[in-house]
Design an enzyme around this catalytic site. Sequence first.
Site, short mmCIF file in Angstrom:
data_model
loop_
_atom_site.label_atom_id
_atom_site.label_comp_id
_atom_site.label_asym_id
_atom_site.label_seq_id
_atom_site.Cartn_x
_atom_site.Cartn_y
_atom_site.Cartn_z
N SER A 146 12.87 -1.66 -0.14
CA SER A 146 13.42 -0.68 0.60
C SER A 146 14.82 -0.98 1.08
O SER A 146 14.90 -2.29 1.16
CB SER A 146 12.56 -0.46 2.00
OG SER A 146 13.21 0.58 2.94
N TYR A 160 7.99 -4.20 8.71
CA TYR A 160 8.28 -3.47 7.31
C TYR A 160 9.39 -3.71 6.73
O TYR A 160 9.28 -4.10 5.64
CB TYR A 160 8.27 -1.95 7.85
CG TYR A 160 8.42 -0.95 6.61
CD1 TYR A 160 7.59 -0.81 5.48
CD2 TYR A 160 9.87 -0.69 6.10
CE1 TYR A 160 8.16 -0.02 4.57
CE2 TYR A 160 10.18 0.02 5.16
CZ TYR A 160 9.36 0.45 4.29
OH TYR A 160 9.39 1.09 3.16
P1 NAP Z 1 4.06 7.89 1.00
O1 NAP Z 1 4.37 9.20 0.70
O2 NAP Z 1 3.32 7.72 2.50
O3 NAP Z 1 2.67 7.54 0.05
C1 NAP Z 1 2.20 6.38 0.22
C2 NAP Z 1 1.16 6.20 -1.16
O4 NAP Z 1 0.50 5.01 -1.02
C3 NAP Z 1 0.04 7.15 -1.42
O5 NAP Z 1 -0.38 7.61 -2.38
C4 NAP Z 1 -1.32 6.42 -0.55
O6 NAP Z 1 -2.52 6.73 -1.10
C5 NAP Z 1 -0.83 4.95 -0.99
N1 NAP Z 1 -1.44 3.85 -0.47
C6 NAP Z 1 -1.25 3.52 0.93
N2 NAP Z 1 -1.95 2.30 1.37
C7 NAP Z 1 -2.32 1.98 0.18
C8 NAP Z 1 -3.36 0.87 -0.01
N3 NAP Z 1 -3.72 -0.04 0.74
N4 NAP Z 1 -3.78 0.79 -1.39
C9 NAP Z 1 -3.27 1.62 -2.34
N5 NAP Z 1 -2.78 2.73 -1.80
C10 NAP Z 1 -2.08 2.99 -0.77
O7 NAP Z 1 4.78 6.80 0.63
P2 NAP Z 1 6.38 6.77 0.09
O8 NAP Z 1 7.32 7.21 0.78
O9 NAP Z 1 6.07 7.57 -1.41
O10 NAP Z 1 6.45 5.42 -0.17
C11 NAP Z 1 6.22 4.61 -1.57
C12 NAP Z 1 6.88 3.16 -1.55
O11 NAP Z 1 8.24 3.43 -1.32
C13 NAP Z 1 6.24 2.43 -0.58
O12 NAP Z 1 6.20 1.22 -0.89
C14 NAP Z 1 7.45 2.42 0.63
O13 NAP Z 1 7.42 1.37 1.48
C15 NAP Z 1 8.61 2.64 -0.32
N6 NAP Z 1 9.96 3.38 0.39
C16 NAP Z 1 9.67 4.68 0.76
C17 NAP Z 1 11.07 5.17 1.47
C18 NAP Z 1 10.98 6.51 1.87
O14 NAP Z 1 11.92 7.01 2.59
N7 NAP Z 1 10.05 7.49 1.70
C19 NAP Z 1 12.24 4.45 1.54
C20 NAP Z 1 11.92 3.13 1.07
C21 NAP Z 1 11.06 2.47 0.51
P3 NAP Z 1 -3.30 7.97 -0.33
O15 NAP Z 1 -2.72 9.22 -0.86
O16 NAP Z 1 -4.67 7.72 -0.90
O17 NAP Z 1 -3.05 7.79 1.03
#
Ligand code: NAP
Length: 251
Positions: A146, A160
């Site tokens: 991130s 985080y």
């Molecule tokens: P999101 O929309 O909250 O989706 C999270 C996903 O991870 C869901 O598929 C969830 O499954 C799964 N998950 C959560 N906890 C888990 C666990 N313990 N074991 C297996 N699966 C798990 O997240 P996102 O925004 O797409 O983020 C994806 C990645 O990008 C993360 O690593 C996040 O830190 C990183 N990131 C995101 C952003 C942003 O702005 N969105 C920015 C920087 C980095 P369920 O559907 O079953 O709940």
Amino acid sequence: MIATARTLLVTGGSRGIGAAVSRLAGQRGYRVAVNYVTNRPAAEAVVADIQTAGGDAFAIAGDVGVERDVLAMFQAVDDRFGRLDALVNNAGVVDRMARLDEISADRLERMFRINITGAFLCAREAVKRMSTKHGGRGGAIVNLSSAAARLGSANWYVDYAASKGAIDTMTKGLALEVAAEGIRVNGVRPGIIDTDIHASGGEPGRVAAVRDSLPMKREGTAEEVARGILWLLSDEASYTTGTTLDITGGR
Ligand code: NAP
């Protein structure tokens, strides 16, 4: 038309960036294992989209922060696909906004177990299957970091940010360990991306609130991040390893 039978496991493939990666990978001919932890309908919807487009995918439950779940998840991939060519270590969580002097040990344990230990365990199982040292045919791993790793996330969630700093370090170190064994390991640092993660941390209005402060005056989409990840997985990135790509719109 499926151009290749390469296989990919996407942790947290049910929603957000992971779902976009899964769908795009399906379009590009990967057979995709879509991991989720609780939201089975979301994972099944991603699988259905891939299958409707003529691809091959299946959903697989498991908490990346629980070792027996990770072992079962990789076993399921072995059973279904018989090979693993690519891993996207995408599953990750945030928490409520808090200063470091308000963060409990329980919160730290959950954050680091899912975001750090989970990525390590999945990388370990992938290397065991991909490394030429273990009889594998090589492969590629992309870890989700991130922009927080660079920025520190003061007053939001330093825990985080630090968990993603650990991912950046793991990306570099693991890449060097397996560079001569046919495996490339890279990372991606998204900026503010429009997914459910902000609401899951109690801030459903975050994207709208920060939009005007972003260089492009807009957030990114999960699909924009997915395209970078798919490039890093592809042969187009054949000499790229040990690096982490910012997909932040300049932030
Ligand atoms: P999101 O929309 O909250 O989706 C999270 C996903 O991870 C869901 O598929 C969830 O499954 C799964 N998950 C959560 N906890 C888990 C666990 N313990 N074991 C297996 N699966 C798990 O997240 P996102 O925004 O797409 O983020 C994806 C990645 O990008 C993360 O690593 C996040 O830190 C990183 N990131 C995101 C952003 C942003 O702005 N969105 C920015 C920087 C980095 P369920 O559907 O079953 O709940």
